[in-house]
Design a protein around this motif. Structure first.
Motif, PDB file in Angstrom:
ATOM      1  N   THR A 232     -25.502 -17.475 -37.082  1.00 51.13           N
ATOM      2  CA  THR A 232     -27.068 -17.795 -37.366  1.00 51.13           C
ATOM      3  C   THR A 232     -27.881 -17.391 -36.102  1.00 51.13           C
ATOM      4  O   THR A 232     -29.010 -16.759 -36.354  1.00 51.13           O
ATOM      5  N   PRO A 233     -27.763 -17.672 -34.801  1.00 55.16           N
ATOM      6  CA  PRO A 233     -28.612 -17.257 -33.848  1.00 55.16           C
ATOM      7  C   PRO A 233     -28.873 -15.722 -33.758  1.00 55.16           C
ATOM      8  O   PRO A 233     -30.147 -15.360 -33.322  1.00 55.16           O
ATOM      9  N   HIS A 234     -28.064 -14.812 -34.253  1.00 50.18           N
ATOM     10  CA  HIS A 234     -28.561 -13.704 -34.126  1.00 50.18           C
ATOM     11  C   HIS A 234     -28.467 -12.770 -35.506  1.00 50.18           C
ATOM     12  O   HIS A 234     -29.092 -11.697 -35.672  1.00 50.18           O
ATOM     13  N   THR A 235     -27.844 -13.721 -36.589  1.00 48.56           N
ATOM     14  CA  THR A 235     -28.013 -12.973 -38.141  1.00 48.56           C
ATOM     15  C   THR A 235     -27.723 -14.055 -38.919  1.00 48.56           C
ATOM     16  O   THR A 235     -26.752 -15.017 -38.587  1.00 48.56           O
ATOM     17  N   GLY A 236     -28.404 -14.092 -39.989  1.00 49.10           N
ATOM     18  CA  GLY A 236     -27.864 -14.999 -41.254  1.00 49.10           C
ATOM     19  C   GLY A 236     -28.442 -14.400 -42.442  1.00 49.10           C
ATOM     20  O   GLY A 236     -29.107 -13.455 -42.344  1.00 49.10           O
TER      21      GLY A 236
END
Length: 256
Positions: A232-236
């Motif tokens: 989640t910090p770079h893509t979700g």
């Protein structure tokens, strides 16, 4: 099988209208196969499953959805909470991410939603189809192409009819199971989920590119919480409602 073979014969008529009829045949196939999986997961039919889930806040681009819901099998459920299909139908867009720990009930929840959607579907509703992710080469294959391949290989649909069902939005991808997002990449050396996770990251980006017309394409995805949080910090998954499963009883069956 007989119904699918019959569909191989030449037909006349509008392609979109024909796809609507073919979807009913596909729904019957899915219901028969997934009902058997459901019974296998439940085992003893007197076993009680009672779990709840809460909407997980997202920093941006989250779908709107009810704040909480429940799944109850074999006994009365928590009062005042919607069941999973009642929770999903008003979600907008119809993109749902189900997270939880190993054994929390993610697959049972996804199967219940799949079967309830089939049971209550209208002629215009898409048919939910479970799709494993392990064989998805996102560099060479789009999600619609993966769905077409699934219909051909798992349900013996002719290529042209499978392509028509997908093209006309008659298939709702349910991305769940042992070959899921959290199984696509090896763990980090310390045993934690790899935040880079190149294959899982590529899948999430492909899901974000998936559209129905000009809107985000509907989908259902399950993933273990730790793996999804690592991504989640770079893509979700964008434009999706994420729910977190919180089982309230220890009797949830099997490693799900």
């Amino acid at each position: 099988m007989v119904a699918v073979v019959a569909l191989r014969k030449p037909v006349e008529g509008n392609d979109a209208e024909l796809a609507r009829g073919w979807a009913a045949t596909l729904a019957a196939q899915i219901e028969a196969g997934e009902s058997a999986v459901w019974r296998q997961l439940l085992g003893d039919d007197t076993r009680r499953i009672n779990l709840t889930y809460d909407l997980y806040p997202a920093p941006a681009r989250s779908a709107t959805a009810p704040a909480a819901g429940r799944l109850t099998v074999g006994g009365p459920g928590p009062a005042g909470l919607p069941d999973i299909v009642t929770h999903y139908r008003p979600t907008g867009p119809l993109r749902l991410v189900v997270t939880g720990t190993a054994g929390s009930g993610k697959t049972v929840l996804a199967l219940e939603l799949l079967l309830a959607l089939i049971d209550g579907r209208s002629h215009d509703d898409p048919v939910p189809v479970r799709v494993p992710l392990s064989r998805w080469d996102t560099e060479r294959q789009s999600l619609p192409e993966l769905l077409q391949q699934r219909l051909m290989e798992a349900y013996d649909w002719p290529a042209d009819l499978a392509a028509s069902l997908v093209r006309h939005g008659r298939v709702l991808p349910v991305l769940d199971g042992l070959d899921g997002l959290d199984e696509m990449d090896p763990m980090a050396p310390d045993g934690s989920p790899d935040p880079a996770a190149p294959r899982a990251t590529a899948v999430v980006r492909a899901l974000n590119a998936y559209q129905k017309g000009r809107d985000a394409g509907p989908l259902i995805l399950t993933c273990r919480t730790r793996h999804y949080d690592a991504l989640t910090p770079h893509t979700g998954v964008l434009d999706a409602a994420r729910i977190a499963v919180a089982p309230s009883l220890p009797q949830t069956p099997g490693p799900i």
